[in-house]
Each structure stands twice: as structure tokens, then as C-alpha cells.
Scaffold this active site. Structure first.
Site, PDB file in Angstrom:
ATOM      1  N   SER A   7       0.859  -1.193   0.000  1.00 30.41           N
ATOM      2  CA  SER A   7       0.000   0.000   0.000  1.00 30.41           C
ATOM      3  C   SER A   7       0.892   1.238   0.000  1.00 30.41           C
ATOM      4  O   SER A   7       2.069   1.170   0.377  1.00 30.41           O
ATOM      5  CB  SER A   7      -0.951  -0.010   1.202  1.00 30.41           C
ATOM      6  N   GLU A   9       1.082   5.564   0.774  1.00 32.63           N
ATOM      7  CA  GLU A   9       0.459   6.698   1.484  1.00 32.63           C
ATOM      8  C   GLU A   9       0.837   8.020   0.807  1.00 32.63           C
ATOM      9  O   GLU A   9       1.996   8.241   0.476  1.00 32.63           O
ATOM     10  CB  GLU A   9       0.961   6.686   2.934  1.00 32.63           C
ATOM     11  N   ARG A  98      -5.269   9.205  16.471  1.00 33.51           N
ATOM     12  CA  ARG A  98      -5.525  10.340  17.366  1.00 33.51           C
ATOM     13  C   ARG A  98      -5.087  11.625  16.672  1.00 33.51           C
ATOM     14  O   ARG A  98      -5.757  12.637  16.722  1.00 33.51           O
ATOM     15  CB  ARG A  98      -4.739  10.173  18.666  1.00 33.51           C
ATOM     16  N   GLY A  99      -3.908  11.583  16.047  1.00 31.89           N
ATOM     17  CA  GLY A  99      -3.335  12.797  15.449  1.00 31.89           C
ATOM     18  C   GLY A  99      -2.371  13.440  16.417  1.00 31.89           C
ATOM     19  O   GLY A  99      -2.398  13.163  17.634  1.00 31.89           O
ATOM     20  N   ASP A 100      -1.490  14.263  15.888  1.00 35.57           N
ATOM     21  CA  ASP A 100      -0.548  14.978  16.750  1.00 35.57           C
ATOM     22  C   ASP A 100      -1.268  16.149  17.383  1.00 35.57           C
ATOM     23  O   ASP A 100      -2.082  16.815  16.736  1.00 35.57           O
ATOM     24  CB  ASP A 100       0.670  15.442  15.940  1.00 35.57           C
ATOM     25  N   TYR A 136       3.695   1.258  16.842  1.00 35.72           N
ATOM     26  CA  TYR A 136       5.003   1.889  17.041  1.00 35.72           C
ATOM     27  C   TYR A 136       6.041   0.886  17.550  1.00 35.72           C
ATOM     28  O   TYR A 136       6.212   0.726  18.763  1.00 35.72           O
ATOM     29  CB  TYR A 136       4.875   3.067  18.036  1.00 35.72           C
ATOM     30  N   HIS A 140       5.810   4.990  20.882  1.00 29.99           N
ATOM     31  CA  HIS A 140       5.360   6.356  20.602  1.00 29.99           C
ATOM     32  C   HIS A 140       6.126   7.334  21.502  1.00 29.99           C
ATOM     33  O   HIS A 140       6.393   7.015  22.667  1.00 29.99           O
ATOM     34  CB  HIS A 140       3.842   6.433  20.863  1.00 29.99           C
ATOM     35  N   PHE A 207      11.764  14.723  10.629  1.00 32.69           N
ATOM     36  CA  PHE A 207      10.625  13.820  10.864  1.00 32.69           C
ATOM     37  C   PHE A 207      10.904  12.931  12.077  1.00 32.69           C
ATOM     38  O   PHE A 207      10.054  12.718  12.926  1.00 32.69           O
ATOM     39  CB  PHE A 207      10.415  12.867   9.684  1.00 32.69           C
ATOM     40  N   HIS A 257       3.936  -0.933   3.683  1.00 32.71           N
ATOM     41  CA  HIS A 257       3.173   0.297   3.446  1.00 32.71           C
ATOM     42  C   HIS A 257       4.205   1.413   3.254  1.00 32.71           C
ATOM     43  O   HIS A 257       4.986   1.694   4.168  1.00 32.71           O
ATOM     44  CB  HIS A 257       2.279   0.594   4.659  1.00 32.71           C
TER      45      HIS A 257
HETATM   46  C1  LIG Z   1       0.620   4.800   9.705  1.00 30.83           C
HETATM   47  C2  LIG Z   1       0.512   6.168  10.329  1.00 30.83           C
HETATM   48  C3  LIG Z   1      -0.261   7.156   9.702  1.00 30.83           C
HETATM   49  C4  LIG Z   1      -0.398   8.417  10.262  1.00 30.83           C
HETATM   50  N1  LIG Z   1      -1.177   9.360   9.619  1.00 30.83           N
HETATM   51  C5  LIG Z   1      -1.397  10.570  10.212  1.00 30.83           C
HETATM   52  C6  LIG Z   1      -2.280  11.528   9.620  1.00 30.83           C
HETATM   53  O1  LIG Z   1      -2.839  11.301   8.540  1.00 30.83           O
HETATM   54  N2  LIG Z   1      -2.481  12.696  10.268  1.00 30.83           N
HETATM   55  C7  LIG Z   1      -1.890  12.977  11.481  1.00 30.83           C
HETATM   56  O2  LIG Z   1      -2.122  14.058  12.042  1.00 30.83           O
HETATM   57  N3  LIG Z   1      -1.023  12.099  12.054  1.00 30.83           N
HETATM   58  C8  LIG Z   1      -0.785  10.899  11.455  1.00 30.83           C
HETATM   59  N4  LIG Z   1       0.061   9.990  12.057  1.00 30.83           N
HETATM   60  C9  LIG Z   1       0.753  10.371  13.297  1.00 30.83           C
HETATM   61  C10 LIG Z   1      -0.122  10.091  14.553  1.00 30.83           C
HETATM   62  O3  LIG Z   1      -1.281  10.862  14.506  1.00 30.83           O
HETATM   63  C11 LIG Z   1       0.739  10.435  15.759  1.00 30.83           C
HETATM   64  O4  LIG Z   1       1.766   9.510  15.926  1.00 30.83           O
HETATM   65  C12 LIG Z   1      -0.043  10.665  17.049  1.00 30.83           C
HETATM   66  O5  LIG Z   1       0.840  11.316  17.985  1.00 30.83           O
HETATM   67  C13 LIG Z   1      -0.559   9.397  17.699  1.00 30.83           C
HETATM   68  O6  LIG Z   1      -1.626   8.886  17.037  1.00 30.83           O
HETATM   69  P1  LIG Z   1      -2.180   7.415  17.412  1.00 30.83           P
HETATM   70  O7  LIG Z   1      -3.389   7.205  16.609  1.00 30.83           O
HETATM   71  O8  LIG Z   1      -1.104   6.426  17.332  1.00 30.83           O
HETATM   72  O9  LIG Z   1      -2.561   7.699  18.947  1.00 30.83           O
HETATM   73  P2  LIG Z   1      -2.907   6.764  20.182  1.00 30.83           P
HETATM   74  O10 LIG Z   1      -2.985   5.349  19.809  1.00 30.83           O
HETATM   75  O11 LIG Z   1      -4.081   7.391  20.840  1.00 30.83           O
HETATM   76  O12 LIG Z   1      -1.610   6.932  21.095  1.00 30.83           O
HETATM   77  C14 LIG Z   1      -1.047   8.208  21.386  1.00 30.83           C
HETATM   78  C15 LIG Z   1      -0.246   8.169  22.685  1.00 30.83           C
HETATM   79  O13 LIG Z   1      -1.145   8.099  23.780  1.00 30.83           O
HETATM   80  C16 LIG Z   1      -0.902   6.927  24.576  1.00 30.83           C
HETATM   81  N5  LIG Z   1      -2.237   6.423  24.931  1.00 30.83           N
HETATM   82  C17 LIG Z   1      -3.126   5.808  24.115  1.00 30.83           C
HETATM   83  N6  LIG Z   1      -4.265   5.537  24.790  1.00 30.83           N
HETATM   84  C18 LIG Z   1      -4.087   5.993  26.058  1.00 30.83           C
HETATM   85  C19 LIG Z   1      -4.901   6.027  27.225  1.00 30.83           C
HETATM   86  N7  LIG Z   1      -6.143   5.517  27.225  1.00 30.83           N
HETATM   87  N8  LIG Z   1      -4.394   6.613  28.350  1.00 30.83           N
HETATM   88  C20 LIG Z   1      -3.144   7.126  28.362  1.00 30.83           C
HETATM   89  N9  LIG Z   1      -2.318   7.118  27.281  1.00 30.83           N
HETATM   90  C21 LIG Z   1      -2.789   6.575  26.146  1.00 30.83           C
HETATM   91  C22 LIG Z   1      -0.123   5.978  23.687  1.00 30.83           C
HETATM   92  O14 LIG Z   1       0.713   5.122  24.457  1.00 30.83           O
HETATM   93  C23 LIG Z   1       0.671   6.968  22.851  1.00 30.83           C
HETATM   94  O15 LIG Z   1       1.818   7.393  23.539  1.00 30.83           O
HETATM   95  C24 LIG Z   1       0.262   8.730  11.496  1.00 30.83           C
HETATM   96  C25 LIG Z   1       1.060   7.748  12.113  1.00 30.83           C
HETATM   97  C26 LIG Z   1       1.187   6.473  11.547  1.00 30.83           C
HETATM   98  C27 LIG Z   1       2.065   5.449  12.216  1.00 30.83           C
END
Ligand SMILES: Cc1cc2nc3c(=O)[nH]c(=O)nc-3n(C[C@H](O)[C@H](O)[C@H](O)COP(=O)(O)OP(=O)(O)OC[C@H]3O[C@@H](n4cnc5c(N)ncnc54)[C@H](O)[C@@H]3O)c2cc1C
Length: 281
Positions: A7, A9, A98-100, A136, A140, A207, A257
């Protein structure tokens, strides 16, 4: 040999020139018979319309398109609308994140973590979408510990994710260790390694410092040596990444990917060297 799932991106382009270039990139990458093309989503919804437009254009060309959705700073109603919109358009796959966390004073929104988004998507739309989430192998950057991060990953899978795509890494052992730990925890969805080709050392360092992906010392020093000689840096980078992909596939990774940065050249040369079997094999 089962063919690995490929895939690609993209980010949604901003200009007409960028849109035209992405069309060309897509055309070149189609030869690798990707399962889907995914399109990123800017923090806080900043690219919402462009992500949608790019996704619909890809779908219109007859390919599977997977929009990324990030939930931070969004309300449930906004996400509900977006899901409905994608569903109406026949989109069946999402990358749920979740997003940054955006800088400055921005509303936190209704979601804190990606597992809440995955649960919400399942509640609202049942099994309509295949949901991919982020993983990760090097953990993360905000993780309080490796084991806590793994548990958080498990929570996303338990909430209903079908598969995961990893953050990029250059040390295959990080992936294999991660897979082993996932297996121990009973996580058994496909976890596809995210592959970042090496285009430019300064950009890659930037990055990596944000997302926590390690550039091993030997690689960093070798890349630094190339200075402004981009052609040699890219040739060396393609060797390194081809070798990484070979090791990952030989070790059982279900696919690759690619983070394309909307470019096809280096990725095509990597895939050419991997000699993947045709889809029907
Ligand atoms: C394949 C891929 C594609 C991506 N595409 C985008 C994109 O399109 N746009 C964008 O903005 N970013 C994107 N990102 C970056 C991503 O949004 C960031 O890495 C963001 O900081 C974390 O998102 P996540 O979905 O992994 O978050 P989560 O899974 O929610 O994790 C975030 C952090 O919170 C912690 N955590 C999770 N749940 C809990 C809880 N219940 N209590 C306490 N801590 C918790 C985790 O350990 C981690 O440290 C991408 C990353 C990857 C790997």
C-alpha cells in the site's frame, strides 16, 4: 510464495501542480498492484476537504482509497458527519488516528485517544469500514513505558481495528521484537511495516525527531557523509531500504506500506529489486 500486501500513502496536495504530480506518481505506482492508496489528514482537520477530494479522485480511477481520520480537537458530530460522508461515497477502509496534538490554544475535542475513535466508528457504522490503526515498534514518543504503549495498542485492536500500519523504522529487530510482544499479548491482526524511503537527510532527521523513529548511528553517519550529493545519498538510501524490506518480508511481515511523500521513483526502484510475485501467484 504469498504476495505481500503493498500500500502507498500520500498527503493531499495543495496546488494544481501538486495534484498533477500526484496523478503521475499514482500512475507509476499502480504497476505494483497496491491493495490501497491512503491519504493523510492534517492535524485538527486542516486538510479535511483536500483529503476527501484526493480520496474520491483515487476511488474514481478504480483504486481502493483509504482516508486517514484523526480525532484530536474534533467533536463527535464532526467525526459522525465525516464517517457518513465517506460511507455515502462508498469508502470501505479508514486509517484511524488520534493525530498529533496541535500547538496553540485549540479545543481538545471529544476524543483523547485513537481507541476512543475506533470504538466510536464501530458504534456508529458497525462493520462497514475496515479500520487500520498506527503501531510503534520503537514506541510512541509520548509513551510512559514500552509495556504501557503495547497495552494502548492492544486497546485499539480490542476496540475493533482490523489491521495496523507501523511508524517507520530502520532496525528490523524493532519490528520483530514488537511482533513477538504482540503475539504474547494475543494481538493477532496483521501489522504491516511502514517504510520511509530516504530522500533527504535533513528532512528525515526532522521527521524522526518529531515521531521518535530512530535513525541508527551507523546510518546517520553514513547519510551525513553524502552532504549535498543527493544522487549518491538516494542510491545508498535505496540499498538500505531494499535490504530492510527484504529482511522484513523474509521474517514474515505481511506486507509493506510506503510513505511516498507523493514520489514514485525511489519506491519503484526498491520494489523492482524485491522481485515480488504477481498478485495471482
Ligand atoms: C501509519 C501512520 C499514519 C499516520 N497518519 C497521520 C495523519 O494522517 N495525520 C496525522 O495528524 N497524524 C498521522 N500519524 C501520526 C499520529 O497521529 C501520531 O503519531 C499521534 O501522535 C498518535 O496517534 P495514534 O493514533 O497512534 O494515537 P494513540 O494510539 O491514541 O496513542 C497516542 C499516545 O497516547 C498513549 N495512549 C493511548 N491511549 C491511552 C490512554 N487511554 N491513556 C493514556 N495514554 C494513552 C499511547 O501510548 C501513545 O503514547 C500517522 C502515524 C502512523 C504510524
Amino acid at each position: 510464495m504469498t504476495r505481500p500486501v503493498i500500500s502507498f500513502e500520500f498527503f493531499p496536495p495543495k496546488t494544481q501542480e501538486g495534484i498533477a504530480k500526484l496523478r503521475e506518481t499514482r500512475q507509476q505506482l499502480t504497476q505494483w498492484q497496491p491493495k490501497f492508496f491512503s491519504v493523510t489528514f492534517g492535524a485538527g482537520g486542516s486538510t479535511r476537504d483536500r483529503t476527501m477530494e484526493t480520496v474520491l479522485e483515487i476511488q474514481g480511477e478504480g483504486h481502493e482509497a483509504a482516508p486517514h481520520i484523526s480525532c484530536i480537537s474534533s467533536s463527535k458530530e464532526e467525526i459522525r458527519q465525516l464517517l457518513q460522508n465517506y460511507r455515502t461515497k462508498g469508502i470501505r477502509r479508514l486509517v484511524a488516528l488520534r493525530g498529533d496534538i496541535p500547538s496553540g490554544e485549540v479545543s481538545a475535542g471529544d476524543f483523547r485517544y485513537a481507541n476512543e475513535l475506533v470504538s466510536f466508528i464501530r458504534r456508529e457504522t458497525g462493520d462497514w469500514f475496515e479500520i487500520e490503526v498506527a503501531a510503534y515498534p520503537e514506541f510512541h514518543p509520548e509513551a510512559v513505558s514500552a509495556s504501557a504503549d503495547l497495552q494502548r495498542f492492544k486497546a485499539k485492536v480490542d476496540a475493533g481495528a482490523n489491521a495496523a500500519i507501523t511508524q517507520y523504522f530502520y532496525n528490523p529487530d524493532a519490528y520483530f521484537q514488537f511482533m513477538h510482544q504482540c503475539e504474547t499479548l494475543g494481538i493477532n491482526v496483521p501489522i504491516v511495516p511502514g517504510i520511509m524511503p530516504i530522500y533527504n537527510f535533513t528532512q528525515l532527521s526532522r521527521f524522526s525527531s518529531v515521531c521518535g523513529a530512530d535513525i541508527p548511528r551507523w546510518l546517520r553517519l553514513r547519510l551525513q557523509d553524502y552532504g549535498d550529493d543527493m544522487a549518491s545519498l538516494r542510491a545508498f538510501g535505496a540499498d538500505v531500504v531494499t535490504d530492510l524490506c527484504e529482511q522484513l518480508l523474509a521474517g514474515g511481515a505481511p506486507g509493506l506500506h510506503f510513505y511516498t511523500l507523493n514520489q514514485a521513483g525511489i519506491i519503484s526502484s526498491i520494489l523492482q529489486r524485491l522481485s515480488l510475485p504477481k498478485v495471482a501467484d
